[in-house]
Design an enzyme around this catalytic site. Structure first.
Site, PDB file in Angstrom:
ATOM      1  N   ARG A 120       0.872  -1.143   0.179  1.00  0.00           N
ATOM      2  CA  ARG A 120      -0.108   0.006  -0.013  1.00  0.00           C
ATOM      3  C   ARG A 120       1.037   1.220   0.104  1.00  0.00           C
ATOM      4  O   ARG A 120       1.018   1.974   0.902  1.00  0.00           O
ATOM      5  CB  ARG A 120      -1.215  -0.053   1.022  1.00  0.00           C
ATOM      6  CG  ARG A 120      -2.267  -0.749   0.802  1.00  0.00           C
ATOM      7  CD  ARG A 120      -3.402  -0.729   1.707  1.00  0.00           C
ATOM      8  NE  ARG A 120      -4.861  -1.022   0.882  1.00  0.00           N
ATOM      9  CZ  ARG A 120      -5.742  -1.288   1.440  1.00  0.00           C
ATOM     10  NH1 ARG A 120      -6.046  -0.869   2.562  1.00  0.00           N
ATOM     11  NH2 ARG A 120      -6.985  -1.696   0.916  1.00  0.00           N
ATOM     12  N   GLN A 125      -0.583   2.446  -6.011  1.00  0.00           N
ATOM     13  CA  GLN A 125      -1.956   2.632  -5.746  1.00  0.00           C
ATOM     14  C   GLN A 125      -2.951   2.535  -6.954  1.00  0.00           C
ATOM     15  O   GLN A 125      -4.064   1.769  -6.724  1.00  0.00           O
ATOM     16  CB  GLN A 125      -2.074   4.394  -5.451  1.00  0.00           C
ATOM     17  CG  GLN A 125      -2.730   4.453  -3.942  1.00  0.00           C
ATOM     18  CD  GLN A 125      -2.803   5.880  -3.520  1.00  0.00           C
ATOM     19  OE1 GLN A 125      -2.912   6.898  -4.672  1.00  0.00           O
ATOM     20  NE2 GLN A 125      -2.800   6.307  -2.332  1.00  0.00           N
ATOM     21  N   ASP A 128      -3.834  -1.357  -6.878  1.00  0.00           N
ATOM     22  CA  ASP A 128      -4.142  -1.870  -5.606  1.00  0.00           C
ATOM     23  C   ASP A 128      -5.556  -2.451  -5.874  1.00  0.00           C
ATOM     24  O   ASP A 128      -6.694  -1.685  -5.854  1.00  0.00           O
ATOM     25  CB  ASP A 128      -4.206  -0.787  -4.405  1.00  0.00           C
ATOM     26  CG  ASP A 128      -4.614  -1.151  -3.168  1.00  0.00           C
ATOM     27  OD1 ASP A 128      -5.048  -2.595  -3.113  1.00  0.00           O
ATOM     28  OD2 ASP A 128      -4.670  -0.604  -2.330  1.00  0.00           O
ATOM     29  N   SER A 131      -8.262  -2.140  -2.965  1.00  0.00           N
ATOM     30  CA  SER A 131      -8.841  -0.783  -2.866  1.00  0.00           C
ATOM     31  C   SER A 131      -9.972  -0.864  -4.017  1.00  0.00           C
ATOM     32  O   SER A 131     -11.143  -0.393  -3.436  1.00  0.00           O
ATOM     33  CB  SER A 131      -8.053   0.538  -2.943  1.00  0.00           C
ATOM     34  OG  SER A 131      -7.166   0.443  -2.109  1.00  0.00           O
ATOM     35  N   TYR A 226      -2.381   0.359   8.035  1.00  0.00           N
ATOM     36  CA  TYR A 226      -3.279  -0.689   8.680  1.00  0.00           C
ATOM     37  C   TYR A 226      -3.403  -0.422  10.040  1.00  0.00           C
ATOM     38  O   TYR A 226      -2.700   0.092  10.764  1.00  0.00           O
ATOM     39  CB  TYR A 226      -2.958  -2.068   8.399  1.00  0.00           C
ATOM     40  CG  TYR A 226      -3.017  -2.174   6.777  1.00  0.00           C
ATOM     41  CD1 TYR A 226      -4.351  -2.356   6.369  1.00  0.00           C
ATOM     42  CD2 TYR A 226      -1.740  -2.489   6.124  1.00  0.00           C
ATOM     43  CE1 TYR A 226      -4.460  -2.868   4.943  1.00  0.00           C
ATOM     44  CE2 TYR A 226      -2.249  -2.857   4.585  1.00  0.00           C
ATOM     45  CZ  TYR A 226      -3.332  -2.923   3.981  1.00  0.00           C
ATOM     46  OH  TYR A 226      -3.444  -3.368   2.925  1.00  0.00           O
TER      47      TYR A 226
HETATM   48  P1  NAD Z   1      -9.017  -1.574   4.966  1.00  0.00           P
HETATM   49  O1  NAD Z   1      -7.820  -2.242   5.785  1.00  0.00           O
HETATM   50  O2  NAD Z   1      -8.645  -0.489   4.213  1.00  0.00           O
HETATM   51  O3  NAD Z   1      -9.790  -1.133   6.327  1.00  0.00           O
HETATM   52  C1  NAD Z   1     -10.263  -1.661   7.404  1.00  0.00           C
HETATM   53  C2  NAD Z   1     -10.339  -0.740   8.440  1.00  0.00           C
HETATM   54  O4  NAD Z   1     -10.842  -1.402   9.699  1.00  0.00           O
HETATM   55  C3  NAD Z   1      -9.257   0.231   8.904  1.00  0.00           C
HETATM   56  O5  NAD Z   1      -9.514   1.532   8.539  1.00  0.00           O
HETATM   57  C4  NAD Z   1      -8.834  -0.234  10.051  1.00  0.00           C
HETATM   58  O6  NAD Z   1      -8.165   0.816  10.882  1.00  0.00           O
HETATM   59  C5  NAD Z   1     -10.409  -0.595  10.622  1.00  0.00           C
HETATM   60  N1  NAD Z   1     -10.155  -1.337  11.966  1.00  0.00           N
HETATM   61  C6  NAD Z   1      -9.442  -2.218  12.024  1.00  0.00           C
HETATM   62  N2  NAD Z   1      -9.728  -3.062  13.247  1.00  0.00           N
HETATM   63  C7  NAD Z   1     -10.764  -2.143  13.972  1.00  0.00           C
HETATM   64  C8  NAD Z   1     -11.556  -2.161  15.205  1.00  0.00           C
HETATM   65  N3  NAD Z   1     -11.130  -3.193  15.979  1.00  0.00           N
HETATM   66  N4  NAD Z   1     -12.525  -1.135  15.255  1.00  0.00           N
HETATM   67  C9  NAD Z   1     -12.864  -0.284  14.265  1.00  0.00           C
HETATM   68  N5  NAD Z   1     -12.144  -0.155  13.078  1.00  0.00           N
HETATM   69  C10 NAD Z   1     -11.113  -1.195  13.027  1.00  0.00           C
HETATM   70  O7  NAD Z   1      -9.600  -2.774   4.229  1.00  0.00           O
HETATM   71  P2  NAD Z   1     -11.010  -2.529   3.172  1.00  0.00           P
HETATM   72  O8  NAD Z   1     -10.142  -2.502   1.935  1.00  0.00           O
HETATM   73  O9  NAD Z   1     -11.687  -1.152   3.357  1.00  0.00           O
HETATM   74  O10 NAD Z   1     -11.745  -3.769   3.444  1.00  0.00           O
HETATM   75  C11 NAD Z   1     -12.679  -3.935   4.447  1.00  0.00           C
HETATM   76  C12 NAD Z   1     -13.216  -5.319   4.615  1.00  0.00           C
HETATM   77  O11 NAD Z   1     -13.952  -5.545   3.310  1.00  0.00           O
HETATM   78  C13 NAD Z   1     -11.886  -6.384   4.496  1.00  0.00           C
HETATM   79  O12 NAD Z   1     -12.488  -7.404   5.504  1.00  0.00           O
HETATM   80  C14 NAD Z   1     -12.250  -6.986   3.303  1.00  0.00           C
HETATM   81  O13 NAD Z   1     -11.596  -8.325   3.348  1.00  0.00           O
HETATM   82  C15 NAD Z   1     -13.594  -6.879   2.824  1.00  0.00           C
HETATM   83  N6  NAD Z   1     -14.046  -6.801   1.531  1.00  0.00           N
HETATM   84  C16 NAD Z   1     -15.250  -7.660   1.333  1.00  0.00           C
HETATM   85  C17 NAD Z   1     -15.840  -7.709   0.130  1.00  0.00           C
HETATM   86  C18 NAD Z   1     -17.060  -8.490  -0.061  1.00  0.00           C
HETATM   87  O14 NAD Z   1     -17.539  -8.461  -1.176  1.00  0.00           O
HETATM   88  N7  NAD Z   1     -17.649  -8.930   1.002  1.00  0.00           N
HETATM   89  C19 NAD Z   1     -15.030  -7.081  -0.824  1.00  0.00           C
HETATM   90  C20 NAD Z   1     -13.941  -6.269  -0.710  1.00  0.00           C
HETATM   91  C21 NAD Z   1     -13.482  -6.244   0.511  1.00  0.00           C
END
Ligand code: NAD
Length: 375
Positions: A120, A125, A128, A131, A226
């Site tokens: 990242r 970017q 990615d 993202s 992260y």
């Molecule tokens: P990211 O790492 O950019 O964002 C995750 C956020 O969660 C971060 O800002 C982090 O600070 C926060 N976080 C971590 N622990 C925390 C806690 N205890 N309390 C509050 N906030 C907390 O990840 P992203 O790219 O935004 O992806 C988010 C999720 O979505 C991931 O689990 C990813 O696998 C999932 N995702 C799902 C799909 C789907 O179709 N279901 C598709 C893409 C991504």
């Protein structure tokens, strides 16, 4: 270089490259083979790939002739058995979780790149895919919640009375979370957001969300943007704060994650049981265990009137734009491994090439994967 674009299996509807991207590769002197009907579910017919300069071939021919194999989803058993050690496999195979798969690649000495491991950094970017796909997921999750909710999202002032706006709680304000904030705001909801990283507070506010602060979060600049694991004391305080916000919420979108670890449990069974009947929880973190205790991956359940959706592949529900974004990211990455005369050129001095490479000649290259894999 001969690149083979494979057709995806099962419920996957995306394709790793649309014809518009194939054209760019052909211009870079790459020969592109596309498996018959690879783009069908993403509304990209074989004829469009042919016009872009690709040859349409069988899956067998790709495995026989391509130097680089490209597929979004990880290889299944059949594919693993067919890949040769001279071939390069590019996909998104979640190597921090899929340790057995990494070990299979190691024993076959396959060169593999997992696009979900792109560092990242600013330069990376444009490559990615996490993202890009999180953008799709954050958007689609809110739309799904809006469709399922028995109430409106926006406030309505009508002759039949005033309808209050929906309260949406978003857990985690990374890429998916911020997109969810923006989408929920566009639909007129009141949006509340929790994150452990204070850096996102201003972004949340600028999108019109309200950042709910819980003091004492542990942050680590070395974690590359992260989150890191929190103390028990912080978790308890956060749990209380989330609990009191959750019971007022119509929708919860769970996006909190720490890469390579199970998703933090932020919504307990007891909290769900105190929520409004008809409320909807969309848990984007379902595939890594879920932010909600009751989430089941790829399943929708209703618990005491609350619908909990664990859909793990929202991008597959938006196949055309998701494929468009994915393909553009892949193209930008591929430019790093294509020489001027269109040949495969693996320059491991490049931090993006090195960081995205999971295995090469029987060795683990990615440092984080190396630290979790037991050999
Ligand atoms: P990211 O790492 O950019 O964002 C995750 C956020 O969660 C971060 O800002 C982090 O600070 C926060 N976080 C971590 N622990 C925390 C806690 N205890 N309390 C509050 N906030 C907390 O990840 P992203 O790219 O935004 O992806 C988010 C999720 O979505 C991931 O689990 C990813 O696998 C999932 N995702 C799902 C799909 C789907 O179709 N279901 C598709 C893409 C991504």
């Amino acid at each position: 270089m001969i690149l083979g674009l494979l057709k995806e299996h099962g419920t996957e509807t995306r394709v790793a490259m649309l014809p518009e991207i194939v054209k760019n590769l052909v211009d870079l002197k790459v020969s592109v083979m596309v498996e018959q009907s690879a783009g069908e579910k993403a509304f990209a017919p074989d004829s469009a790939y042919s016009e872009a300069g690709a040859s349409i071939v069988s899956r067998n021919e790709i495995f026989d002739k391509a130097e680089v194999l490209l597929q979004i989803q990880p290889p299944g058993e059949a594919e693993l058995n067919r890949i040769r050690d001279t071939q390069v496999w590019i996909s998104a195979f979640n190597p921090l979780w899929e340790k057995e798969l990494v070990k299979s690649f190691l024993s076959k000495k396959t060169t593999t790149f997992s696009l979900d491991s792109i560092p990242r950094t600013t330069r990376a970017q444009a490559m990615d895919i996490l993202s890009s796909m999180a953008t799709v997921a954050g958007y689609k999750a809110v739309l799904e919640a809006a469709l399922r909710l028995p109430t409106f999202f926006p406030m309505f002032m009508t002759a039949a009375g005033t309808i209050k706006p929906a309260n949406v709680l978003i857990l985690g304000a990374g890429v998916a979370g911020l997109q969810a904030v923006a989408t929920a705001r566009r639909l007129g909801a009141q949006v509340y957001v929790f994150d452990v990283r204070s850096a996102v507070k201003e972004e949340v506010k600028s999108l019109g969300g309200k950042f709910v602060e819980v003091e004492g979060a542990k942050e680590d600049a070395a974690a590359g943007g992260y989150a890191v694991e929190q103390t028990e004391e912080y978790k308890r305080k956060q749990q209380e704060a989330i609990d009191s916000q959750a019971v007022k919420s119509d929708v919860i979108i769970g996006t909190a994650q720490i890469p390579g670890r199970p998703a933090p449990r932020l919504v307990s069974r007891e909290t769900v049981e105190k929520m409004k009947k008809g409320a909807v929880i969309i848990d984007l973190a379902a595939s890594s265990g879920g932010n909600c205790e009751l989430t089941q991956n790829d399943t929708t359940i209703v618990h005491q009137g609350v619908t909990i959706i664990g859909q793990s592949n929202y991008p597959a529900l938006t196949p055309l734009d998701a494929s468009r974004m994915f393909g553009k990211n892949v193209l930008n990455f591929m430019k790093l491994i294509i020489s001027q005369d269109g040949n495969l050129h693996l320059n491991f001095e490049d931090d993006i090439v090195r960081g995205t490479c999971i295995t090469h000649q029987g060795e683990v290259y990615n440092e984080r994967v190396k630290s979790v894999i037991e050999l």
